[in-house]
Design an enzyme around this catalytic site. Structure first.
Site, PDB file in Angstrom:
ATOM      1  N   LYS A  12       0.963  -1.177  -0.034  1.00  0.00           N
ATOM      2  CA  LYS A  12       0.027   0.022   0.101  1.00  0.00           C
ATOM      3  C   LYS A  12       0.826   1.022   0.130  1.00  0.00           C
ATOM      4  O   LYS A  12       2.086   1.261   0.533  1.00  0.00           O
ATOM      5  CB  LYS A  12      -0.986   0.091   1.125  1.00  0.00           C
ATOM      6  CG  LYS A  12      -0.530   0.254   2.443  1.00  0.00           C
ATOM      7  CD  LYS A  12      -0.345   1.878   2.848  1.00  0.00           C
ATOM      8  CE  LYS A  12       0.551   2.128   3.948  1.00  0.00           C
ATOM      9  NZ  LYS A  12       1.128   2.957   4.734  1.00  0.00           N
ATOM     10  N   VAL A  96      11.113  -3.875   3.061  1.00  0.00           N
ATOM     11  CA  VAL A  96      10.810  -3.963   4.546  1.00  0.00           C
ATOM     12  C   VAL A  96      11.267  -2.675   5.142  1.00  0.00           C
ATOM     13  O   VAL A  96      12.135  -1.944   4.851  1.00  0.00           O
ATOM     14  CB  VAL A  96      11.575  -5.105   5.217  1.00  0.00           C
ATOM     15  CG1 VAL A  96      11.315  -5.111   6.656  1.00  0.00           C
ATOM     16  CG2 VAL A  96      11.552  -6.283   4.559  1.00  0.00           C
ATOM     17  N   GLY A  97      10.248  -2.351   6.010  1.00  0.00           N
ATOM     18  CA  GLY A  97      10.359  -0.981   6.818  1.00  0.00           C
ATOM     19  C   GLY A  97      10.484   0.095   6.001  1.00  0.00           C
ATOM     20  O   GLY A  97      11.157   0.999   6.268  1.00  0.00           O
ATOM     21  N   ALA A  98       9.474   0.275   4.995  1.00  0.00           N
ATOM     22  CA  ALA A  98       9.628   1.188   3.818  1.00  0.00           C
ATOM     23  C   ALA A  98       8.373   2.209   4.101  1.00  0.00           C
ATOM     24  O   ALA A  98       8.196   2.934   3.069  1.00  0.00           O
ATOM     25  CB  ALA A  98       9.737   0.599   2.576  1.00  0.00           C
ATOM     26  N   LEU A 100       5.040   0.844   3.472  1.00  0.00           N
ATOM     27  CA  LEU A 100       4.596   0.093   2.496  1.00  0.00           C
ATOM     28  C   LEU A 100       3.840  -1.102   2.917  1.00  0.00           C
ATOM     29  O   LEU A 100       2.942  -1.825   2.232  1.00  0.00           O
ATOM     30  CB  LEU A 100       5.474  -0.542   1.102  1.00  0.00           C
ATOM     31  CG  LEU A 100       6.349   0.684   0.468  1.00  0.00           C
ATOM     32  CD1 LEU A 100       7.319  -0.223  -0.315  1.00  0.00           C
ATOM     33  CD2 LEU A 100       5.404   1.702  -0.370  1.00  0.00           C
ATOM     34  N   SER A 104       1.846  -5.861   7.198  1.00  0.00           N
ATOM     35  CA  SER A 104       0.376  -5.962   7.298  1.00  0.00           C
ATOM     36  C   SER A 104      -0.313  -6.690   6.172  1.00  0.00           C
ATOM     37  O   SER A 104      -1.313  -7.433   6.270  1.00  0.00           O
ATOM     38  CB  SER A 104      -0.221  -4.575   7.255  1.00  0.00           C
ATOM     39  OG  SER A 104       0.411  -3.764   8.486  1.00  0.00           O
ATOM     40  N   THR A 105       0.283  -6.379   4.986  1.00  0.00           N
ATOM     41  CA  THR A 105      -0.279  -7.091   3.680  1.00  0.00           C
ATOM     42  C   THR A 105      -0.048  -8.546   3.819  1.00  0.00           C
ATOM     43  O   THR A 105      -0.793  -9.360   3.302  1.00  0.00           O
ATOM     44  CB  THR A 105       0.128  -6.531   2.473  1.00  0.00           C
ATOM     45  OG1 THR A 105      -0.630  -7.058   1.479  1.00  0.00           O
ATOM     46  CG2 THR A 105       1.587  -6.638   2.132  1.00  0.00           C
ATOM     47  N   ASP A 137      -3.182  -0.945   9.855  1.00  0.00           N
ATOM     48  CA  ASP A 137      -2.949  -1.006   8.270  1.00  0.00           C
ATOM     49  C   ASP A 137      -3.655  -2.508   7.817  1.00  0.00           C
ATOM     50  O   ASP A 137      -3.897  -2.812   6.706  1.00  0.00           O
ATOM     51  CB  ASP A 137      -1.535  -0.950   7.494  1.00  0.00           C
ATOM     52  CG  ASP A 137      -1.055   0.538   7.689  1.00  0.00           C
ATOM     53  OD1 ASP A 137      -1.753   1.291   8.018  1.00  0.00           O
ATOM     54  OD2 ASP A 137       0.307   0.625   7.515  1.00  0.00           O
TER      55      ASP A 137
HETATM   56  P1  ATP Z   1       3.924  -0.330   8.718  1.00  0.00           P
HETATM   57  O1  ATP Z   1       2.743  -1.100   8.495  1.00  0.00           O
HETATM   58  O2  ATP Z   1       4.219   0.129  10.115  1.00  0.00           O
HETATM   59  O3  ATP Z   1       4.132   1.466   7.876  1.00  0.00           O
HETATM   60  P2  ATP Z   1       6.338  -0.621   7.097  1.00  0.00           P
HETATM   61  O4  ATP Z   1       5.599  -1.030   5.798  1.00  0.00           O
HETATM   62  O5  ATP Z   1       7.058   0.514   7.329  1.00  0.00           O
HETATM   63  O6  ATP Z   1       5.194  -0.890   8.429  1.00  0.00           O
HETATM   64  P3  ATP Z   1       7.077  -3.641   7.272  1.00  0.00           P
HETATM   65  O7  ATP Z   1       7.777  -3.761   6.288  1.00  0.00           O
HETATM   66  O8  ATP Z   1       5.928  -3.944   7.582  1.00  0.00           O
HETATM   67  O9  ATP Z   1       7.280  -1.846   7.380  1.00  0.00           O
HETATM   68  O10 ATP Z   1       8.145  -3.857   8.400  1.00  0.00           O
HETATM   69  C1  ATP Z   1       8.133  -3.378   9.767  1.00  0.00           C
HETATM   70  C2  ATP Z   1       8.506  -4.329  10.622  1.00  0.00           C
HETATM   71  O11 ATP Z   1       7.931  -5.749  10.592  1.00  0.00           O
HETATM   72  C3  ATP Z   1      10.091  -4.804  10.244  1.00  0.00           C
HETATM   73  O12 ATP Z   1      10.964  -4.635  11.515  1.00  0.00           O
HETATM   74  C4  ATP Z   1       9.937  -6.265  10.176  1.00  0.00           C
HETATM   75  O13 ATP Z   1      10.981  -7.166  10.686  1.00  0.00           O
HETATM   76  C5  ATP Z   1       8.782  -6.608  10.845  1.00  0.00           C
HETATM   77  N1  ATP Z   1       7.888  -7.890   9.974  1.00  0.00           N
HETATM   78  C6  ATP Z   1       7.402  -8.906  10.691  1.00  0.00           C
HETATM   79  N2  ATP Z   1       6.781  -9.444   9.834  1.00  0.00           N
HETATM   80  C7  ATP Z   1       6.941  -8.940   8.408  1.00  0.00           C
HETATM   81  C8  ATP Z   1       6.517  -9.393   7.121  1.00  0.00           C
HETATM   82  N3  ATP Z   1       5.834 -10.567   6.931  1.00  0.00           N
HETATM   83  N4  ATP Z   1       7.028  -8.618   6.304  1.00  0.00           N
HETATM   84  C9  ATP Z   1       7.626  -7.463   6.438  1.00  0.00           C
HETATM   85  N5  ATP Z   1       8.213  -7.046   7.762  1.00  0.00           N
HETATM   86  C10 ATP Z   1       7.702  -8.037   8.825  1.00  0.00           C
END
Ligand code: ATP
Length: 288
Positions: A12, A96-98, A100, A104-105, A137
């Protein structure tokens, strides 16, 4: 019981993001337009074996109970008294951690997948209520398409199909913590806010210039103070003739909107020489 099920898990982005205030429960009150995009993880669910196991193509995410996909499976098994084993394989394509909603997805895909495999026939509302226990999310990731989100992000109004958006997504080599960005956000320091009503009207008219004018994210200045590359990428996307560029969620990914697929492709060619994680993406509708 089906042997295996493959579920797509699209990323997203936020097309607008406004913070209305801080609530007594610690969460921020949001008003944001969320959009699914064509960049996606692929989750394969295989019932059987002992317990819940997670395998991933990426070393950047946990391979145990800390994985949100694992937590989603446990939640579903507990809620519906399912005593079974499940193997979850994650093909991780979303950075990851971006900002996006990658975790959550994946969680949303597992909820949908278990609903299908075990024939639970849950209503969208029930799935969203369960998903919210895992993250703010997750309900949007279950509903999909384009939606206006309020509250923590869980009060959703699905928007009708709008214009197809052609975009370039750039992720700098940096991760930001969502919690830290919100902790450092100060409402009094916001200089420019999106007008979500104007955005929604532009969306309904498929007026791409008018909606580009509202593509603003109030968290940008906080994220830029920690990751100045966000501002650099926005500037570069502007030089590539983006109609608008904004950070997604709490960052640090940046999205540039273009007038056509071809213009987006030209920009992507330039950006990918400078940023390894650059993607040519388009909006993803509920029916895609
Ligand atoms: P947010 O939904 O908080 O905006 P984000 O998109 O910035 O999150 P994610 O890619 O969801 O970040 O990763 C956030 C944290 O969740 C990371 O530290 C990661 O290690 C952890 N995590 C746990 N499970 C997953 C997964 N299936 N995919 C990605 N990250 C995960």
């Amino acid at each position: 019981m089906q042997e295996r099920l493959v579920v797509e898990a699209p990323a997203k982005i936020n097309l607008t993001l406004n913070v209305l205030g801080k609530r007594d429960d610690g969460y921020h009150e949001l008003e944001t337009v969320m959009q699914q995009i064509s960049l996606k993880d692929r989750i394969t669910l295989c019932p059987g074996g002992e317990g819940i196991k997670v395998q991933s193509s990426s070393a950047a995410i946990p391979g145990d109970e800390a994985n949100l996909a694992w937590q989603a499976a446990r939640l579903m098994f507990e809620e519906f008294s399912i005593a079974a084993g499940l193997q979850i394989c994650i093909e991780k394509n979303i950075p990851v951690g971006a900002g996006l909603a990658g975790g959550s997805t994946d969680a949303a895909a597992v909820i949908k997948g278990i609903d299908r495999l075990w024939g639970l026939h849950l209503s969208p509302e029930r799935m969203c209520a369960l998903g919210l226990k895992l993250g703010s999310d997750v309900p949007f990731c279950l509903v999909g398409g384009t939606a206006l989100a309020r509250g923590r992000g869980e009060i959703l109004t699905a928007l009708p199909e709008g214009p197809r958006l052609e975009m370039v997504l750039v992720k700098p080599d940096f991760q930001l913590s969502t919690a830290e960005i919100y902790q450092n956000f100060r409402l009094g320091q916001v200089k420019s806010v999106p007008d979500n009503q104007a955005f929604l009207e532009a969306w309904r008219r498929c007026d791409i210039m008018a909606l580009a004018a509202q593509m603003k994210n109030v968290l940008e200045s906080v994220s830029i103070s920690r990751c100045p590359e966000v501002a650099v990428i926005k500037h570069k996307l502007g030089e590539c003739r983006a109609l608008a560029s904004l950070m997604s969620g709490s960052g640090p990914s940046v999205v540039g909107l273009f007038g056509s697929r071809e213009e987006a492709r030209q920009a992507w060619k330039i950006m990918k020489d400078q940023y390894e994680e650059s993607y040519l993406v388009s909006s993803y509708g509920r029916g895609d």
